[in-house]
Design a protein around this motif. Structure first.
Motif, mmCIF file in Angstrom:
data_model
loop_
_atom_site.group_PDB
_atom_site.id
_atom_site.type_symbol
_atom_site.label_atom_id
_atom_site.label_comp_id
_atom_site.label_asym_id
_atom_site.label_seq_id
_atom_site.Cartn_x
_atom_site.Cartn_y
_atom_site.Cartn_z
ATOM 1 N N ILE A 124 1.481 -1.304 0.167
ATOM 2 C CA ILE A 124 0.019 -0.169 0.225
ATOM 3 C C ILE A 124 1.099 1.303 0.134
ATOM 4 N N THR A 125 1.781 1.046 0.788
ATOM 5 C CA THR A 125 3.087 2.610 1.324
ATOM 6 C C THR A 125 3.774 2.740 -0.372
ATOM 7 N N GLY A 126 3.970 1.770 -0.950
ATOM 8 C CA GLY A 126 4.648 1.471 -2.050
ATOM 9 C C GLY A 126 4.055 2.387 -3.238
ATOM 10 N N ALA A 127 2.606 2.140 -3.209
ATOM 11 C CA ALA A 127 1.693 2.479 -3.870
ATOM 12 C C ALA A 127 1.415 4.300 -3.975
ATOM 13 N N TRP A 128 1.225 4.450 -2.844
ATOM 14 C CA TRP A 128 1.530 5.785 -2.217
ATOM 15 C C TRP A 128 2.038 6.498 -2.275
ATOM 16 N N GLY A 129 3.189 6.276 -2.168
ATOM 17 C CA GLY A 129 4.409 7.154 -2.234
ATOM 18 C C GLY A 129 4.095 8.044 -3.151
ATOM 19 N N PRO A 130 5.333 7.097 -4.308
ATOM 20 C CA PRO A 130 4.415 8.062 -5.717
ATOM 21 C C PRO A 130 3.431 8.713 -5.955
ATOM 22 N N THR A 131 2.723 8.482 -5.845
ATOM 23 C CA THR A 131 1.269 8.524 -6.430
ATOM 24 C C THR A 131 1.898 10.267 -5.455
ATOM 25 N N ALA A 184 0.859 29.150 2.340
ATOM 26 C CA ALA A 184 2.247 29.102 3.796
ATOM 27 C C ALA A 184 3.456 28.586 3.662
ATOM 28 N N PRO A 185 4.206 28.529 4.068
ATOM 29 C CA PRO A 185 5.868 28.114 4.212
ATOM 30 C C PRO A 185 5.211 26.754 5.069
ATOM 31 N N TRP A 186 5.079 26.510 6.195
ATOM 32 C CA TRP A 186 4.323 26.278 7.174
ATOM 33 C C TRP A 186 3.223 25.031 7.061
ATOM 34 N N LYS A 187 2.662 24.812 5.766
ATOM 35 C CA LYS A 187 1.821 24.056 5.320
ATOM 36 C C LYS A 187 2.493 22.733 4.574
ATOM 37 N N LEU A 188 3.806 23.197 4.411
ATOM 38 C CA LEU A 188 4.794 21.924 3.966
ATOM 39 C C LEU A 188 4.998 21.007 4.746
ATOM 40 N N PHE A 189 5.285 21.454 6.274
ATOM 41 C CA PHE A 189 4.706 20.228 6.598
ATOM 42 C C PHE A 189 4.209 18.814 6.364
ATOM 43 N N VAL A 190 2.666 19.477 5.968
ATOM 44 C CA VAL A 190 1.893 18.369 5.717
ATOM 45 C C VAL A 190 2.298 17.807 4.461
ATOM 46 N N VAL A 191 2.462 18.752 3.568
ATOM 47 C CA VAL A 191 3.105 17.340 2.263
ATOM 48 C C VAL A 191 4.155 17.002 2.144
ATOM 49 N N GLY A 192 5.029 17.152 2.983
ATOM 50 C CA GLY A 192 6.481 16.715 3.379
ATOM 51 C C GLY A 192 5.881 15.430 3.972
ATOM 52 N N LEU A 193 4.646 15.049 5.217
ATOM 53 C CA LEU A 193 4.072 14.112 5.740
ATOM 54 C C LEU A 193 3.181 12.483 4.929
ATOM 55 N N LEU A 194 2.661 13.432 3.667
ATOM 56 C CA LEU A 194 1.950 12.602 3.153
ATOM 57 C C LEU A 194 3.116 12.272 2.234
ATOM 58 N N PHE A 195 4.458 12.653 2.037
ATOM 59 C CA PHE A 195 5.188 12.397 1.094
ATOM 60 C C PHE A 195 5.900 11.140 1.768
ATOM 61 N N GLY A 196 6.079 11.302 3.349
ATOM 62 C CA GLY A 196 6.627 10.175 3.667
ATOM 63 C C GLY A 196 5.749 8.715 4.300
ATOM 64 N N LEU A 197 4.477 9.312 4.359
ATOM 65 C CA LEU A 197 3.637 7.606 3.744
ATOM 66 C C LEU A 197 4.155 7.066 3.508
ATOM 67 N N GLY A 198 5.029 7.175 2.140
ATOM 68 C CA GLY A 198 5.776 5.942 1.864
ATOM 69 C C GLY A 198 6.089 4.982 2.309
ATOM 70 N N PHE A 199 6.666 5.072 3.229
ATOM 71 C CA PHE A 199 7.572 4.152 4.306
ATOM 72 C C PHE A 199 8.246 4.244 3.729
ATOM 73 N N ASP A 200 8.666 4.377 2.354
ATOM 74 C CA ASP A 200 10.468 3.651 1.682
ATOM 75 C C ASP A 200 11.618 4.172 2.823
ATOM 76 N N THR A 201 11.955 5.331 3.472
ATOM 77 C CA THR A 201 12.889 6.329 4.160
ATOM 78 C C THR A 201 12.794 5.420 5.279
ATOM 79 N N ALA A 202 11.568 5.074 5.848
ATOM 80 C CA ALA A 202 11.189 4.958 7.554
ATOM 81 C C ALA A 202 11.783 3.472 7.196
ATOM 82 N N SER A 203 11.439 2.376 5.948
ATOM 83 C CA SER A 203 11.804 0.953 6.396
ATOM 84 C C SER A 203 13.762 1.488 6.459
ATOM 85 N N THR A 204 13.800 1.873 5.250
ATOM 86 C CA THR A 204 15.598 2.143 5.403
ATOM 87 C C THR A 204 16.213 2.149 6.505
#
Length: 338
Positions: A124-131, A184-204
């Motif tokens: 699931i996360t493998g598809a979520w991250g790049p999408t 606003a720049p702080w809203k990129l925190f949410v974008v980064g969080l959504l990118f991170g939910l791909g779990f590829d980096t977290a898994s590494t």
């Protein structure tokens, strides 16, 4: 070039604090009195590896493209995007820190899911991250294309450069609504969080911690310091990237009549980068996850973007050097003092 903005100075302070805290925690965890059975050597190796992985991850093409295109959009809205990269990195790192914390705490279900490439979580996360990253980059690129079209059509009209400008067709209105929350720049925190939910980096990073604990008794402080060092490395590079990008774009939109060609060229490069990275990621999902048989999609999905991020950074550095050199030239009619 102008002095650093308050937001840029705040980013530098935040990076310094994050680096100091993460390395201090690592040093504390690896004091001679705390380290046993060679864990100091193992922990030091893990620390350096995690930090360098964070630095390397900051140069991923999707990171650079997201920060670059968002900075362009916010600059056009009249906002300072100097902290965009820091917020993005912090959001992305939140997933890594939380995941490693759960693994360190002994959550066996999560560990088994991360270890297996065929587990439901990995699929699931493998598809979520790049999408997620592809859709975001294509949407922001589309908005910047609309800005570029206005810039080309209306020479010297600064109001026409803004994405918030009145008028435009239904497509322009739709694109404006899609990215209007990104104000606003702080809203990129949410974008980064959504990118991170791909779990590829977290898994590494989680596997890195598990591997370190397998050969020696790794102190829990050192295990938690590993994701913090990763976050520090990524935040330092992404944060510096957004500061440089913000200064380049701020300079390019000043005196739009004189710098119109430079602005158009810079925007065209940014849009092209976002489109390439977004299309490659989206085609990868279509081919690897959905299994579409289209030859064109397979060809695009096969494009290697491993070094593309470094190429983008080199282009940005060249653009920054160009803007600095041009800013040193006297304006027409200006008489230099002897």
């Amino acid at each position: 070039m102008k002095a650093l903005t308050p937001a840029a100075r705040g980013v530098l302070v935040a990076i310094a604090v994050l680096l100091s805290v993460s390395w201090a925690l690592t040093a504390f965890a690896l004091l001679p009195g705390e380290a046993t059975n060679g864990s100091a050597t193992v922990g030091a190796g893990l620390a350096v590896t995690a930090f360098l992985l964070g630095v390397r991850h900051a140069f991923d093409a999707d990171h650079i493209a997201a920060i670059d295109n968002t900075s362009r959009k916010l600059t056009d809205d009249g906002r300072d995007p100097s902290s965009v990269g820091l917020w993005f990195a912090l959001g992305h790192s939140t997933v890594v820190v939380a995941t490693v914390g759960l693994v360190t705490a002994g959550v066996g279900v999560l560990t088994s899911q991360l270890d297996s490439a065929d587990s439901p979580l990995s699929l699931i996360t493998g598809a979520w991250g790049p999408t997620m990253s592809s859709v975001f980059l294509l949407a922001v690129a589309a908005v910047n294309i609309a800005i570029l079209v206005r810039l080309v059509r209306r020479r010297g009209d600064q109001r026409a450069v803004g994405a918030r400008g009145h008028g435009g067709g239904p497509v322009s209105l739709l694109l404006a609504r899609m990215t209007s929350p990104l104000d606003a720049p702080w809203k990129l925190f949410v974008v980064g969080l959504l990118f991170g939910l791909g779990f590829d980096t977290a898994s590494t990073i989680a596997v890195l911690v598990l591997a370190g604990g397998a050969g020696a008794a790794l102190p829990w402080q050192a295990a938690l310091a590993v994701p913090l060092l990763f976050a520090a490395g990524m935040a330092a590079c992404d944060g510096m990237n957004s500061i440089v990008t913000a200064r380049i774009y701020a300079w390019s939109v000043e005196r739009p009549e004189q710098r119109r060609r430079y602005n158009i060229a810079l925007m065209s490069i940014s849009i092209t980068v976002a489109l390439v990275v977004g299309l490659v990621g989206l085609c990868g999902v279509l081919v690897d996850v959905i299994g579409v048989p289209w030859p064109a999609a397979r060809a695009v999905a096969g494009i290697d973007l491993d070094l593309f991020g470094f190429v983008i950074v080199a282009v940005l550095i060249l653009a920054g050097a160009t803007s600095w050199a041009l800013s040193r030239r006297p304006r027409r009619g200006t008489v230099l003092a002897p």
